[in-house]
Structure formats: C-alpha cells, structure tokens
Design a protein around this motif. Structure first.
Motif, PDB file in Angstrom:
ATOM      1  N   GLU A  28      39.546  73.092  96.144  1.00 35.53           N
ATOM      2  CA  GLU A  28      39.784  72.041  95.149  1.00 35.53           C
ATOM      3  C   GLU A  28      39.209  70.701  95.609  1.00 35.53           C
ATOM      4  OE1 GLU A  28      44.020  72.244  94.558  1.00 35.53           O
ATOM      5  OE2 GLU A  28      43.810  73.734  92.952  1.00 35.53           O
ATOM      6  N   LYS A  29      39.298  70.437  96.894  1.00 34.89           N
ATOM      7  CA  LYS A  29      38.767  69.182  97.450  1.00 34.89           C
ATOM      8  C   LYS A  29      37.255  69.075  97.243  1.00 34.89           C
ATOM      9  CE  LYS A  29      38.477  68.853 101.923  1.00 34.89           C
ATOM     10  NZ  LYS A  29      38.799  68.708 103.349  1.00 34.89           N
ATOM     11  N   ASP A  31      35.565  69.955  94.671  1.00 33.00           N
ATOM     12  CA  ASP A  31      35.207  69.666  93.281  1.00 33.00           C
ATOM     13  C   ASP A  31      34.886  68.179  93.215  1.00 33.00           C
ATOM     14  OD1 ASP A  31      34.881  69.552  90.542  1.00 33.00           O
ATOM     15  OD2 ASP A  31      37.037  69.610  90.113  1.00 33.00           O
ATOM     16  N   THR A  32      33.707  67.828  93.689  1.00 32.97           N
ATOM     17  CA  THR A  32      33.358  66.415  93.895  1.00 32.97           C
ATOM     18  C   THR A  32      33.274  65.618  92.595  1.00 32.97           C
ATOM     19  OG1 THR A  32      31.025  67.035  93.989  1.00 32.97           O
ATOM     20  CG2 THR A  32      32.184  66.814  96.089  1.00 32.97           C
ATOM     21  N   ASN A  33      32.892  66.254  91.491  1.00 33.21           N
ATOM     22  CA  ASN A  33      32.802  65.510  90.230  1.00 33.21           C
ATOM     23  C   ASN A  33      34.074  65.644  89.384  1.00 33.21           C
ATOM     24  OD1 ASN A  33      32.507  68.149  89.451  1.00 33.21           O
ATOM     25  ND2 ASN A  33      30.552  67.870  88.395  1.00 33.21           N
ATOM     26  N   LYS A  34      35.095  66.306  89.931  1.00 26.84           N
ATOM     27  CA  LYS A  34      36.419  66.413  89.310  1.00 26.84           C
ATOM     28  C   LYS A  34      36.370  66.978  87.887  1.00 26.84           C
ATOM     29  CE  LYS A  34      38.166  64.526  92.961  1.00 26.84           C
ATOM     30  NZ  LYS A  34      38.279  65.416  94.068  1.00 26.84           N
ATOM     31  N   ASP A  35      35.530  68.010  87.689  1.00 25.19           N
ATOM     32  CA  ASP A  35      35.441  68.628  86.360  1.00 25.19           C
ATOM     33  C   ASP A  35      36.288  69.893  86.236  1.00 25.19           C
ATOM     34  OD1 ASP A  35      33.914  70.298  87.949  1.00 25.19           O
ATOM     35  OD2 ASP A  35      32.134  70.253  86.671  1.00 25.19           O
ATOM     36  N   GLY A  36      37.058  70.216  87.284  1.00 23.37           N
ATOM     37  CA  GLY A  36      37.943  71.363  87.221  1.00 23.37           C
ATOM     38  C   GLY A  36      37.260  72.694  87.455  1.00 23.37           C
ATOM     39  N   GLU A  42      29.017  73.045  95.359  1.00 22.73           N
ATOM     40  CA  GLU A  42      30.364  72.697  95.803  1.00 22.73           C
ATOM     41  C   GLU A  42      31.018  73.870  96.541  1.00 22.73           C
ATOM     42  OE1 GLU A  42      31.613  69.523  92.291  1.00 22.73           O
ATOM     43  OE2 GLU A  42      31.698  71.675  91.869  1.00 22.73           O
TER      44      GLU A  42
END
Length: 95
Positions: A28-29, A31-36, A42
C-alpha cells in the motif's frame, strides 16, 4: 591457566518472516499516486523494498497471477490480498 575454547560460540541468526499485515502495508505504501491500485512500476518498487533478488520477475509473476481483470494494475482489495499471499509464499524476512 585459562581455558582454551575449541569451538567458539556463534550466535544463531533468527529469520523473522513478514506477516500479512506488514506485507500489505508495504504494498500500500508503494501506491505513490494514491489511486488505490499498483502499477507494474509500483509493484516492482515494493518487491525491491522486500529485498527480492529479482524484483522485476516477482512483480511480473504477481501481476500475471493476481490481476484478475487484466487491466495492468493490482487493485486494492482481493487483487492486493492475492499479491500479499504470493509474497508470503516467497518467504521474505525482515532484515
């Protein structure tokens, strides 16, 4: 006179394996662009953090095994759970 030690005592190293929650947090960490969801880049980065000897190979295998809708991403939820299970099978240890 002192005693001569014939076999010096060597401390044993203990392998501590990541648990599922720790592995999930690592993925989860990344997921650099925080798109789920995790891209191949990644995913590879997460396997590098786990100190995989072949992070690109591990990422490719994980993508083939776990990307159920074949969109090129590992979505959080069941797909990520499958990646965590795969990483657990690989036996990564905490350094």
């Amino acid at each position: 006179m002192g005693r001569q030690v014939l076999f010096p005592i060597q401390p044993k190293s203990v392998e501590i394996f990541y648990n599922q929650e720790q592995l999930k947090n690592i993925f989860e960490k990344h997921d650099t662009n925080k798109d789920g969801k995790l891209s191949m880049k990644e995913l590879k980065s997460a396997f590098q953090e786990l100190q995989s000897h072949f992070p690109r190979f591990r990422a490719e295998v994980a993508m083939r095994k776990c990307d159920k809708n074949n969109d090129g991403y590992i979505e959080f939820g069941k797909e990520l759970d499958a990646v965590v299970a795969y990483a657990k099978e690989c036996g990564y240890t905490i350094a």
